[in-house]
Design a protein around this motif. Structure first.
Motif, PDB file in Angstrom:
ATOM      1  N   THR A 226       0.134   5.813  -9.549  1.00 15.21           N
ATOM      2  CA  THR A 226      -0.571   4.637  -9.026  1.00 15.21           C
ATOM      3  C   THR A 226       0.389   3.571  -8.522  1.00 15.21           C
ATOM      4  N   ASP A 227       1.652   3.688  -8.889  1.00 15.63           N
ATOM      5  CA  ASP A 227       2.671   2.777  -8.354  1.00 15.63           C
ATOM      6  C   ASP A 227       3.204   3.252  -7.016  1.00 15.63           C
ATOM      7  N   VAL A 228       3.530   4.553  -6.909  1.00 15.36           N
ATOM      8  CA  VAL A 228       4.214   5.019  -5.701  1.00 15.36           C
ATOM      9  C   VAL A 228       3.273   5.295  -4.534  1.00 15.36           C
ATOM     10  N   ILE A 229       2.014   5.655  -4.795  1.00 19.37           N
ATOM     11  CA  ILE A 229       1.125   5.986  -3.677  1.00 19.37           C
ATOM     12  C   ILE A 229       0.910   4.785  -2.752  1.00 19.37           C
ATOM     13  N   PRO A 230       0.605   3.586  -3.265  1.00 15.94           N
ATOM     14  CA  PRO A 230       0.504   2.445  -2.340  1.00 15.94           C
ATOM     15  C   PRO A 230       1.809   2.186  -1.596  1.00 15.94           C
ATOM     16  N   ARG A 231       2.944   2.431  -2.254  1.00 17.29           N
ATOM     17  CA  ARG A 231       4.232   2.228  -1.594  1.00 17.29           C
ATOM     18  C   ARG A 231       4.456   3.242  -0.482  1.00 17.29           C
ATOM     19  N   ILE A 232       3.987   4.485  -0.685  1.00 13.44           N
ATOM     20  CA  ILE A 232       4.077   5.484   0.385  1.00 13.44           C
ATOM     21  C   ILE A 232       3.297   5.009   1.609  1.00 13.44           C
ATOM     22  N   ILE A 233       2.071   4.566   1.375  1.00 13.26           N
ATOM     23  CA  ILE A 233       1.207   4.130   2.477  1.00 13.26           C
ATOM     24  C   ILE A 233       1.856   2.972   3.233  1.00 13.26           C
ATOM     25  N   GLU A 234       2.345   1.989   2.502  1.00 14.83           N
ATOM     26  CA  GLU A 234       2.955   0.822   3.126  1.00 14.83           C
ATOM     27  C   GLU A 234       4.233   1.175   3.878  1.00 14.83           C
ATOM     28  N   GLU A 235       5.084   1.998   3.263  1.00 17.21           N
ATOM     29  CA  GLU A 235       6.371   2.322   3.878  1.00 17.21           C
ATOM     30  C   GLU A 235       6.208   3.141   5.152  1.00 17.21           C
ATOM     31  N   VAL A 236       5.368   4.168   5.094  1.00 16.04           N
ATOM     32  CA  VAL A 236       5.211   5.041   6.258  1.00 16.04           C
ATOM     33  C   VAL A 236       4.575   4.301   7.429  1.00 16.04           C
ATOM     34  N   ALA A 238       4.552   1.058   7.969  1.00 21.51           N
ATOM     35  CA  ALA A 238       5.477   0.025   8.464  1.00 21.51           C
ATOM     36  C   ALA A 238       6.541   0.637   9.367  1.00 21.51           C
ATOM     37  N   LYS A 239       7.111   1.761   8.958  1.00 19.48           N
ATOM     38  CA  LYS A 239       8.153   2.403   9.751  1.00 19.48           C
ATOM     39  C   LYS A 239       7.606   2.944  11.068  1.00 19.48           C
ATOM     40  N   ALA A 240       6.333   3.339  11.062  1.00 18.34           N
ATOM     41  CA  ALA A 240       5.705   3.861  12.279  1.00 18.34           C
ATOM     42  C   ALA A 240       5.164   2.754  13.168  1.00 18.34           C
ATOM     43  N   GLY A 241       5.113   1.527  12.634  1.00 19.34           N
ATOM     44  CA  GLY A 241       4.609   0.402  13.414  1.00 19.34           C
ATOM     45  C   GLY A 241       3.109   0.425  13.619  1.00 19.34           C
ATOM     46  N   VAL A 242       2.365   0.933  12.624  1.00 24.74           N
ATOM     47  CA  VAL A 242       0.905   0.944  12.713  1.00 24.74           C
ATOM     48  C   VAL A 242       0.326   0.215  11.513  1.00 24.74           C
ATOM     49  N   ASN A 243      -0.920  -0.218  11.648  1.00 25.43           N
ATOM     50  CA  ASN A 243      -1.610  -0.873  10.552  1.00 25.43           C
ATOM     51  C   ASN A 243      -2.273   0.168   9.652  1.00 25.43           C
ATOM     52  N   ILE A 244      -2.360  -0.151   8.379  1.00 27.51           N
ATOM     53  CA  ILE A 244      -3.022   0.751   7.446  1.00 27.51           C
ATOM     54  C   ILE A 244      -4.457   1.028   7.895  1.00 27.51           C
ATOM     55  N   SER A 245      -5.096   0.021   8.463  1.00 30.40           N
ATOM     56  CA  SER A 245      -6.486   0.174   8.907  1.00 30.40           C
ATOM     57  C   SER A 245      -6.622   1.162  10.058  1.00 30.40           C
ATOM     58  N   SER A 264      -7.768   3.519  -3.950  1.00 31.05           N
ATOM     59  CA  SER A 264      -8.766   3.012  -3.015  1.00 31.05           C
ATOM     60  C   SER A 264      -9.014   1.518  -3.256  1.00 31.05           C
ATOM     61  N   LYS A 265      -9.174   1.155  -4.519  1.00 32.10           N
ATOM     62  CA  LYS A 265      -9.405  -0.254  -4.848  1.00 32.10           C
ATOM     63  C   LYS A 265      -8.174  -1.111  -4.572  1.00 32.10           C
ATOM     64  N   LYS A 266      -7.000  -0.589  -4.874  1.00 29.51           N
ATOM     65  CA  LYS A 266      -5.776  -1.367  -4.721  1.00 29.51           C
ATOM     66  C   LYS A 266      -5.427  -1.620  -3.263  1.00 29.51           C
ATOM     67  N   THR A 267      -5.688  -0.632  -2.397  1.00 29.73           N
ATOM     68  CA  THR A 267      -5.332  -0.757  -0.985  1.00 29.73           C
ATOM     69  C   THR A 267      -6.467  -1.266  -0.114  1.00 29.73           C
ATOM     70  N   GLY A 268      -7.701  -1.210  -0.632  1.00 24.25           N
ATOM     71  CA  GLY A 268      -8.844  -1.602   0.174  1.00 24.25           C
ATOM     72  C   GLY A 268      -9.312  -0.510   1.120  1.00 24.25           C
ATOM     73  N   ASP A 272     -14.026   7.288   1.066  1.00 31.25           N
ATOM     74  CA  ASP A 272     -14.412   8.383   1.946  1.00 31.25           C
ATOM     75  C   ASP A 272     -13.348   8.701   2.999  1.00 31.25           C
ATOM     76  N   ARG A 273     -12.284   7.894   3.036  1.00 32.81           N
ATOM     77  CA  ARG A 273     -11.166   8.207   3.943  1.00 32.81           C
ATOM     78  C   ARG A 273     -10.124   9.104   3.273  1.00 32.81           C
ATOM     79  N   PHE A 274     -10.310   9.354   1.973  1.00 33.18           N
ATOM     80  CA  PHE A 274      -9.443  10.283   1.250  1.00 33.18           C
ATOM     81  C   PHE A 274     -10.127  11.644   1.229  1.00 33.18           C
ATOM     82  N   LEU A 275      -9.486  12.648   1.797  1.00 27.76           N
ATOM     83  CA  LEU A 275     -10.072  13.982   1.871  1.00 27.76           C
ATOM     84  C   LEU A 275      -9.677  14.774   0.629  1.00 27.76           C
TER      85      LEU A 275
END
Length: 326
Positions: A226-236, A238-245, A264-268, A272-275
């Motif tokens: 639960t610590d690293v998954i939000p960091r994966i989302i943010e890092e990837v 950010a490096k790609a220059g796209v928004n999480i949304s 899901s709760k932590k990132t907003g 249903d976007r998680f397969l």
């Protein structure tokens, strides 16, 4: 600029379905006890004579058929697994022989449940460098062979399977846009098979004490995930220059639905976007992301042009992700 795009996918799960009720000898009301804690309803176990290379071979052949590609066109085969057929040789070499990919270099990669993601990162770098044009990555595991079936905290969690992807070179701006992988060896003891190698060889004593079976510190691993998954989302992103949304879907390592609920709760990000296919297959370790990728391409949920994030975490400790334009 060369990018690595998804050419095709393939998957394989064993025929034997193992429902939660199988574990009634360990806990009362096993159906409710397991599903309420993990989201798992059933999983698949291989037959005694079936090995990791057998599942990996079936997934590889499926991916080749879906690509209408001959095995000889592959330049490289990477098998992510922590349950190889043998300590040596590499399971990937067995797969290479089985499918007739005589022109490919083949090797294994052990990042435990992150193995498929680590393989995708490696394949992406090979293709971007111009070294290879067609790389097959397979995540395959048969954890049913190594579980302690007296440990209710681990044995109901896992299933067997294999997922494959063929990545190919393209000059179009699609495919893998950005990827990251990380390791933290200070946590290696959290996920292990204590008696399985040169550190503590398998003996009659270690078998009697079940030290040759899978061990995991569940609470600490939950905190780690639960610590690293939000960091994966943010890092990837950010490096790609796209928004999480902007992400259409996320395929996470299929470990526990509670982890996904938390993320899901932590990132907003809506759940249903998680397969997920965790409910049907359990935690298939290195196979989980590849299996879900193949399934959702075949069922039409994943479509060309969408933005997909795949990510994994596991023993080592290890974690990573890749952002893909389909």
């Amino acid at each position: 600029m060369i990018h690595a795009e998804i050419v095709s996918t393939g998957g394989c799960v064993p025929e034997r379905v193992v429902p939660n009720s199988f574990f009634s000898y360990l806990v009362d009301d096993a159906d409710n006890w397991i599903e309420s804690r993990t989201g798992i309803r059933e999983r698949r176990f291989v037959a005694p004579e079936v090995s990791t290379s057998d599942l990996a071979t079936a997934a590889a052949l499926s991916a080749l058929a879906n690509a209408n590609m001959e095995p000889g066109e592959l330049d490289c085969i990477i098998v992510g697994t922590s349950t190889p057929d043998m300590y040596l040789p590499a399971t990937a070499c067995m797969v290479q022989k089985n499918i007739g990919a005589k022109n490919a270099v083949a090797f294994d990669m052990n990042a435990v449940c992150s193995g498929f993601i680590f393989g995708v990162e490696t394949a992406d770098n090979f293709i971007r460098s111009g070294k290879y044009r067609r790389v097959m990555v397979i995540g395959a595991d048969t954890y049913s062979k190594f579980l302690d079936f007296q440990d209710k905290g681990t044995c109901p969690l896992f299933g067997d399977g294999a997922g494959a992807v063929i990545l190919g070179a393209t000059e179009e701006k699609r495919g893998i846009l950005q990827s990251v992988i990380h390791s933290d060896g200070s946590g290696w003891e959290l996920i292990q098979v204590p008696s399985s190698g040169s550190r503590c060889p398998v003996t009659a004593d270690t078998i009697a004490s079940r030290d040759n079976t899978f061990k995991m510190s569940g609470k600490q691993v939950f905190i780690f995930a639960t610590d690293v998954i939000p960091r994966i989302i943010e890092e990837v992103t950010a490096k790609a220059g796209v928004n999480i949304s902007d992400i259409d879907y996320i395929i996470p390592h299929q470990a526990n639905v509670r982890i996904i609920d938390f993320i899901s709760k932590k990132t907003g990000l809506a759940k249903d976007r998680f397969l997920l296919n965790l409910d049907r297959y359990g935690n298939t370790a290195a196979a989980s992301v590849g299996l879900a990728l193949d399934e959702n391409i075949r069922n039409g949920i994943l479509k060309p042009g969408q933005l997909l994030l795949i990510m994994g975490f596991g023993g080592g400790l290890s974690w990573g992700g890749a952002l893909i334009r389909l």
